[in-house]
Design an enzyme around this catalytic site. Sequence first.
Site, PDB file in Angstrom:
ATOM      1  CG  HIS A   1      21.626 -11.538 -19.077  1.00 21.75           C
ATOM      2  ND1 HIS A   1      20.760 -10.672 -18.451  1.00 21.75           N
ATOM      3  CD2 HIS A   1      22.142 -12.316 -18.098  1.00 21.75           C
ATOM      4  CE1 HIS A   1      20.775 -10.907 -17.151  1.00 21.75           C
ATOM      5  NE2 HIS A   1      21.594 -11.903 -16.910  1.00 21.75           N
TER       6      HIS A   1
HETATM    7  P1  TYD Z   1      20.846  -7.011 -15.362  1.00 21.11           P
HETATM    8  O1  TYD Z   1      21.646  -8.175 -14.876  1.00 21.11           O
HETATM    9  O2  TYD Z   1      20.933  -6.680 -16.814  1.00 21.11           O
HETATM   10  O3  TYD Z   1      19.324  -7.196 -14.932  1.00 21.11           O
HETATM   11  P2  TYD Z   1      18.191  -8.163 -15.498  1.00 21.11           P
HETATM   12  O4  TYD Z   1      18.836  -9.340 -16.136  1.00 21.11           O
HETATM   13  O5  TYD Z   1      17.397  -8.536 -14.305  1.00 21.11           O
HETATM   14  O6  TYD Z   1      17.358  -7.418 -16.451  1.00 21.11           O
HETATM   15  O7  TYD Z   1      21.242  -5.749 -14.476  1.00 21.11           O
HETATM   16  C1  TYD Z   1      20.565  -4.516 -14.593  1.00 21.11           C
HETATM   17  C2  TYD Z   1      21.567  -3.401 -14.318  1.00 21.11           C
HETATM   18  O8  TYD Z   1      22.049  -3.503 -12.983  1.00 21.11           O
HETATM   19  C3  TYD Z   1      22.778  -3.453 -15.235  1.00 21.11           C
HETATM   20  O9  TYD Z   1      23.121  -2.124 -15.585  1.00 21.11           O
HETATM   21  C4  TYD Z   1      23.863  -4.045 -14.388  1.00 21.11           C
HETATM   22  C5  TYD Z   1      23.472  -3.643 -12.986  1.00 21.11           C
HETATM   23  N1  TYD Z   1      23.867  -4.655 -11.977  1.00 21.11           N
HETATM   24  C6  TYD Z   1      24.852  -4.369 -11.045  1.00 21.11           C
HETATM   25  O10 TYD Z   1      25.452  -3.271 -11.036  1.00 21.11           O
HETATM   26  N2  TYD Z   1      25.177  -5.305 -10.106  1.00 21.11           N
HETATM   27  C7  TYD Z   1      24.555  -6.511 -10.062  1.00 21.11           C
HETATM   28  O11 TYD Z   1      24.882  -7.345  -9.180  1.00 21.11           O
HETATM   29  C8  TYD Z   1      23.549  -6.796 -11.043  1.00 21.11           C
HETATM   30  C9  TYD Z   1      22.831  -8.120 -11.043  1.00 21.11           C
HETATM   31  C10 TYD Z   1      23.228  -5.847 -11.969  1.00 21.11           C
END
Ligand code: TYD
Length: 127
Positions: free
Chosen positions: A40
Amino acid sequence: MIGDARGSLVSIEKGPQVPFEIKRVYYIFGTQLEVSRGFHAHKQLRQLAVCVSGKCRMVMDDGTSRKEVWLNSPDKGVLINNLIWREMHDFSEDCVLIVFASQEYDEADYIRNYDDFINVVTANAKS
Ligand code: TYD
């Protein structure tokens, strides 16, 4: 990095290395082998990522070129600006990846589709 006979100390504060106010800190650990994360970009969010333990491979794509860096040392950080598509690969079992972020969590700030990301970058370049 500050070190003496006792070991090492890394301090992270606002300045040239972190050119934003840190509003959130999160960390990723216990990542299963063969799992990749990220895929992303963010519209506004800027981040500093550091592997304080273990290692992972960070891929960063600005819509034109991709670069990758191994985060493999607790004194090595990478700044990820807004509108950068990022992917994290090859997490070691002991990887603890800490991220310092310029904004609170906001799902509306995410661009989770690569084609959408390219469209936003292209539109930005024209304006
Ligand atoms: P995501 O940013 O998509 O993780 P990655 O890029 O590492 O794969 O986040 C994973 C999940 O966690 C998503 O459902 C959003 C949640 N999240 C939060 O609730 N708070 C946060 O600060 C972050 C970074 C993620």
